[in-house]
Design an enzyme around this catalytic site. Structure first.
Site, mmCIF file in Angstrom:
data_model
loop_
_atom_site.group_PDB
_atom_site.id
_atom_site.type_symbol
_atom_site.label_atom_id
_atom_site.label_comp_id
_atom_site.label_asym_id
_atom_site.label_seq_id
_atom_site.Cartn_x
_atom_site.Cartn_y
_atom_site.Cartn_z
ATOM 1 N N CYS A 115 -5.379 -1.809 -7.084
ATOM 2 C CA CYS A 115 -5.583 -2.601 -8.300
ATOM 3 C C CYS A 115 -5.154 -1.796 -9.534
ATOM 4 C CB CYS A 115 -7.014 -3.090 -8.387
ATOM 5 S SG CYS A 115 -7.208 -4.464 -9.564
ATOM 6 N N HIS A 217 -7.687 -5.710 -3.142
ATOM 7 C CA HIS A 217 -8.725 -4.706 -2.851
ATOM 8 C C HIS A 217 -8.990 -4.634 -1.349
ATOM 9 C CE1 HIS A 217 -10.309 -3.376 -6.810
ATOM 10 N NE2 HIS A 217 -9.774 -4.513 -7.223
ATOM 11 N N GLU A 219 -10.249 -2.281 0.333
ATOM 12 C CA GLU A 219 -11.536 -1.638 0.642
ATOM 13 C C GLU A 219 -12.669 -2.649 0.703
ATOM 14 O OE1 GLU A 219 -11.883 -1.947 -3.777
ATOM 15 O OE2 GLU A 219 -10.278 -1.744 -2.315
#
Length: 243
Positions: A115, A217, A219
């Site tokens: 990001c 994202h 994660e």
């Protein structure tokens, strides 16, 4: 072979409540930490600091680097003044993250930007951003899905010959999305290899894919979509080779 140490660029939060309002704390979201552990790496949070020699030493002590999300990037770094819809900026962190990136590249250590991290990679290489989604001409899709981090709400198409397409074994991904700034001009030595349906750049990589940036994202998806672990396992595997 020993597990590689993966540094994660840290941010700073200021307590608003509790016994110490106004107190500064170094932090990253736990998903970054868990993504590294689950894919065979040892996570180290690299705390923000304003001492360049300390930052250089921090990079020397890790085998790979994740540039995490956070604030908007100061538009003066790409030759613009702030427009009304830009979010909060933190120029000192921009400098810190750019130094981390520069040293990782200098020390031949692989980098994954997520990001803001992808945007910072682009700006550090001479690229630019749209300060807000509304400043882009033409139809632009919604790029912020709200409070559902583990739901995939957007499609990304990867260039057929890109490293990321080979890594995932396909050219279309479903991802989450949480950004109001967009990559505009792509920086020198970088290639836009992933795009949303509206043409917005969603992934970048350099010639040898030692530097990769993704606008989504992974994660936050690594538990619900196991394929997203590939970007972390790839970074960790590269760190083993470099370490």
């Amino acid at each position: 072979m020993e597990k590689p140490i993966i540094g994660i660029s840290g941010s700073r939060i200021i307590d608003q409540n509790g016994p110490f309002p106004g107190y500064y704390r170094s932090y990253v979201n736990e998903d970054y930490v868990d993504s590294v552990i689950q894919n065979g790496g040892i996570p180290y949070i690299i705390p923000f600091n304003e001492q360049p020699d300390v930052t250089v030493a921090q990079v020397a002590n890790v085998d790979g680097l994740i540039l995490s999300g956070g604030h908007d990037i100061d538009p003066r770094l790409y030759g613009e003044e702030s427009l009304p819809k830009i979010g909060d900026i933190w120029p000192d962190r921009d400098y810190f993250d750019m130094l981390l990136l520069r040293e990782a590249e200098k020390q031949h250590k692989p980098v994954l930007g997520i990001c803001r991290g992808a945007q910072l990679i682009n700006v550090a290489h001479g690229g630019s951003l749209y300060q807000d989604i509304s400043y882009r001409d033409g139809l632009t899709l919604k790029h912020n899905q709200g409070r559902t981090p583990d739901i995939e709400s957007q499609s990304v198409t990867l260039e057929t010959t890109s490293y990321l397409a080979k890594l995932f074994g396909r050219e279309t991904l479903s991802v989450n999305t949480f950004h109001h700034q967009l990559i505009n001009k792509v920086g020198a030595g970088l290639y836009a290899v992933g795009h949303a349906g509206d043409g917005v750049v969603e992934a970048l990589e350099n010639d040898d894919a030692s530097v990769i940036g993704v606008q989504w994202h992974p994660e936050m998806l690594h538990r619900s979509d196991r394929e997203m672990n590939k970007v972390f396992s790839d970074l960790i595997n590269k760190s083993m080779k470099e370490g």
